[in-house]
Design a protein around this motif. Structure first.
Motif, short mmCIF file in Angstrom:
data_model
loop_
_atom_site.label_atom_id
_atom_site.label_comp_id
_atom_site.label_asym_id
_atom_site.label_seq_id
_atom_site.Cartn_x
_atom_site.Cartn_y
_atom_site.Cartn_z
N ALA A 134 0.54 19.67 30.16
CA ALA A 134 -0.73 19.05 29.78
C ALA A 134 -1.53 18.82 31.06
CB ALA A 134 -0.50 17.72 29.07
N SER A 135 -2.84 18.97 30.95
CA SER A 135 -3.74 18.75 32.08
C SER A 135 -4.96 18.03 31.55
CB SER A 135 -4.13 20.10 32.70
OG SER A 135 -4.99 19.91 33.81
N ALA A 136 -5.36 16.95 32.24
CA ALA A 136 -6.49 16.15 31.77
C ALA A 136 -7.38 15.75 32.93
CB ALA A 136 -5.98 14.89 31.07
N SER A 137 -8.67 15.85 32.70
CA SER A 137 -9.66 15.43 33.68
C SER A 137 -9.77 13.91 33.68
CB SER A 137 -11.03 16.03 33.35
OG SER A 137 -10.95 17.43 33.29
N ARG A 138 -9.94 13.35 34.84
CA ARG A 138 -10.11 11.89 34.92
C ARG A 138 -11.54 11.46 34.65
NH1 ARG A 138 -6.68 10.14 40.32
NH2 ARG A 138 -4.63 10.74 39.50
N VAL A 139 -12.48 12.34 34.90
CA VAL A 139 -13.89 12.00 34.70
C VAL A 139 -14.56 13.04 33.82
CG1 VAL A 139 -14.11 10.77 36.90
CG2 VAL A 139 -14.62 13.20 36.79
N GLY A 140 -15.62 12.63 33.18
CA GLY A 140 -16.42 13.55 32.39
C GLY A 140 -15.90 13.75 30.99
N ARG A 141 -16.76 14.35 30.17
CA ARG A 141 -16.42 14.62 28.78
C ARG A 141 -16.09 16.08 28.53
NH1 ARG A 141 -21.10 11.42 25.56
NH2 ARG A 141 -21.47 10.03 27.28
N ALA A 142 -16.42 16.94 29.48
CA ALA A 142 -16.19 18.37 29.29
C ALA A 142 -15.64 18.96 30.57
CB ALA A 142 -17.51 19.05 28.92
#
Length: 133
Positions: free
Chosen positions: A92-100
């Motif tokens: 799994a990989s997730a951005s800490r900032v932003g919606r896209a």
């Protein structure tokens, strides 16, 4: 990946029935310890910063940085044995900032899995959950 997905999601994860075949977690007929070590080496080779690891649980936690803006994203790799003692990998990989993320997390996972295959010098076999119809 659809434009809507790229503009509305900021995380990605493997799943046995994922629409994108590159994001279906691989299953290997390779010993757990070998896959874990190869996953750790692959993460390091990709320039990820390993923040925590638990070889017994088969988990690797890392930070990856986007190329252009140098945003920090969180990555989690889990290696586990299925009921047939085959070695499975989920990421799994997730951005800490932003919606896209514009597909960044999906591409990161696909690149990791491709390089893991190359490092192990094997192709994963089909996950029975993926082929059952």
């Amino acid at each position: 990946m659809s434009v809507w997905t790229a503009l509305s999601q900021n995380r990605a994860a493997t799943h046995p029935e994922h629409d994108n075949p590159r994001l279906r977690g691989p299953v290997y007929a390779v010993p757990f310890a070998r896959v874990y070590q190869a996953a750790l080496q692959t993460a390091e080779a990709l320039g990820w910063t390993i923040t925590d690891q638990d070889p017994r649980a088969g988990e690797i936690f890392a930070e990856a940085h986007t190329r252009m803006w140098k945003f920090t994203d969180d990555v989690w790799v889990r290696i586990w044995l299925d009921e047939d003692a085959a070695t499975c990998v989920d990421v799994a990989s997730a951005s800490r900032v932003g919606r896209a993320d514009l597909g960044t997390n999906s591409r990161r996972i696909a690149r990791f899995l491709h390089q893991l295959d190359a490092r192990l010098r094997v192709r994963p076999h089909a996950n029975p959950e993926q082929t059952a119809s």
